[in-house]
Design a protein around this motif. Structure first.
Motif, PDB file in Angstrom:
ATOM      1  N   GLU A  82       0.803  -1.219   0.000  1.00  0.00           N
ATOM      2  CA  GLU A  82       0.000   0.000   0.000  1.00  0.00           C
ATOM      3  C   GLU A  82       0.840   1.275   0.000  1.00  0.00           C
ATOM      4  N   TYR A 127       2.655   3.831  -6.403  1.00  0.00           N
ATOM      5  CA  TYR A 127       1.814   2.798  -5.763  1.00  0.00           C
ATOM      6  C   TYR A 127       1.469   1.698  -6.769  1.00  0.00           C
ATOM      7  N   ASN A 161       2.566   4.569  -0.833  1.00  0.00           N
ATOM      8  CA  ASN A 161       2.314   5.667  -1.771  1.00  0.00           C
ATOM      9  C   ASN A 161       0.966   5.587  -2.460  1.00  0.00           C
ATOM     10  N   ARG A 162       0.010   4.950  -1.809  1.00  0.00           N
ATOM     11  CA  ARG A 162      -1.353   4.978  -2.359  1.00  0.00           C
ATOM     12  C   ARG A 162      -1.845   6.420  -2.499  1.00  0.00           C
ATOM     13  N   PRO A 214       0.143   8.162  -6.099  1.00  0.00           N
ATOM     14  CA  PRO A 214       0.367   7.007  -6.984  1.00  0.00           C
ATOM     15  C   PRO A 214       1.260   7.295  -8.184  1.00  0.00           C
TER      16      PRO A 214
END
Length: 407
Positions: free
Chosen positions: A230, A243, A232-233, A236
């Motif tokens: 998860e 992400y 750098n969701r 992105p």
């Protein structure tokens, strides 16, 4: 039946023309103080972006290849960039290479990504006979092995501070992928097969991770090499740590595994071709025209749904490389058909027929964009895409060209 494009003398001539045009586009990249500038859309230096080690090293690599190919003007550019690695970008106090210089204070981060490219640059410069290249190769190899290589895990750590006293807990696959490329080149130039063993260990880890995630490669890990799926969701579209699954990296790994298989010369206990095929098939299924328009999306989530829909030039470059490498390996016309399809796409949308080089980013409608990448920083991915159809699976670029094996 029409012959596959890679077999056609006319197509090979076109590839040579594309390679030469890229070298012309990048002719203004050298800095008078050593190193290579980031270039804008017109091939003009962008001094406010600083001098980056990764761009400088890639420039040494590309123009060393140009010199080996007999393209006039390549050697001076390679030498100017090399002077950046042996001069201002090198850290004489703590060793290794700074991430970048100016404007303002230097970025003293010591990153495995940049150091892998320094090793690659040094191998190409040695093959091209550039003064100072052997010493650069020795120091780059020593720094990577002493500072970055984690022999317990068979992988490279990602980042240190300038003094090499604090190692960031983040671990990443991107730097390790480029280290595999550099290891292959180092093995060819030095004759030391220990570099192939390092490439093998990294690649086996990546295959295991991809297999466990339906052949989508986790890119980000903690200090114990546990996946951080998860990460750098919330951002992105990060340039280096996006992400999710990065489509272009799966394609790049597909190619690298086949180079490694050929370099090792023995099957061993790993099905390199099977893994390469799975990575290619997954990347194409997830990434190509995933939202209704031609082109490869940048990233997907872990179910294969597109996340960042921009089309990056390096992704189609790696798709071309993977397709032609699989065709070299198998002779399967389906790969040659994909190769032709993606060159048609690149010619229509990605190649900049007005200003030169390739548009580094397109939006989801295949219009030039700059949300992730501005300008046309360097030539590395595009230039290699023009050479891969003309070279054998092994040895690597510089050694193969030096041996007269460029078709």
């Amino acid at each position: 039946m029409t012959a596959p494009w890679p077999e056609l003398p006319t197509h090979r001539e076109w590839l040579h023309e594309q390679a030469r045009s890229l070298l012309i586009f990048g002719r203004r990249t050298p800095s008078a103080d050593g190193g290579a500038y980031w270039l804008n859309d017109h091939g003009e230096p962008v001094p406010q972006n600083g001098i980056h080690t990764w761009i400088t090293a890639r420039t040494v690599h590309v123009y060393s290849l140009g010199h080996l190919m007999g393209v006039p003007g390549s050697r001076p550019i390679a030498r100017a960039a090399l002077a950046g690695l042996t001069g201002p970008l090198h850290d004489p106090e703590y060793g290794g290479w700074l991430a970048s210089l100016g404007p303002g204070e230097p970025d003293g981060t010591k990153a495995a990504y940049a150091h892998a490219f320094v090793l690659l640059a040094a191998t190409s410069a040695v093959a091209a006979g550039l003064e100072g290249a052997p010493a650069l190769l020795d120091e780059a190899a020593e720094t990577l092995l002493q500072r970055f290589w984690d022999d317990d895990h068979g992988l490279a750590v990602d980042e240190w501070d300038r003094t090499f006293s604090r190692c960031d807990p983040y671990r990443g696959i991107n730097a390790n992928m480029h280290l595999v490329e550099a290891c292959l080149a180092a093995a060819d130039v030095t004759g030391d097969r220990a570099w192939l063993e390092r490439a093998r260990r990294i690649s086996q880890f990546v295959i295991a991770q991809a297999r466990a995630n339906q052949w989508r490669i986790p890119e980000h890990f903690d200090a114990d090499w546990r996946p951080r799926l998860e990460l750098n969701r919330d951002k992105p579209g990060d340039q280096f740590k996006p992400y999710g699954a990065t489509v272009g990296h799966a394609l790049e790994w597909s190619r690298l595994l086949l180079h490694l298989e050929a370099a090792l010369g023995e099957p061993g206990d790993t099905d390199w071709f099977g893994a390469a095929r799975h990575l290619f098939d997954r990347a194409v299924a997830d990434g190509w025209a995933a939202d209704g328009a031609d082109g490869f999306v940048y990233t997907t989530d872990w179910s294969g749904k597109p996340v960042v829909r921009q089309r990056m030039h390096w992704v189609v470059a790696e798709a071309l490389g993977a397709a032609v490498t699989l065709w070299h390996r198998t002779g399967d016309p389906a790969y040659a058909d994909r190769y032709a399809q993606w060159w048609d796409y690149a010619h229509r949308y990605v190649l900049d027929h007005d200003h030169g080089s390739w548009h580094h980013e397109l939006d989801e409608h295949n219009r030039p964009a700059a949300t992730v990448w501005s300008g046309k920083p360097d030539l590395y991915h595009a230039f290699q895409a023009t050479l891969l159809p003309l070279l054998p699976l092994t040895p690597s670029f510089a050694t193969a060209i030096a041996q007269g094996r460029l078709a």
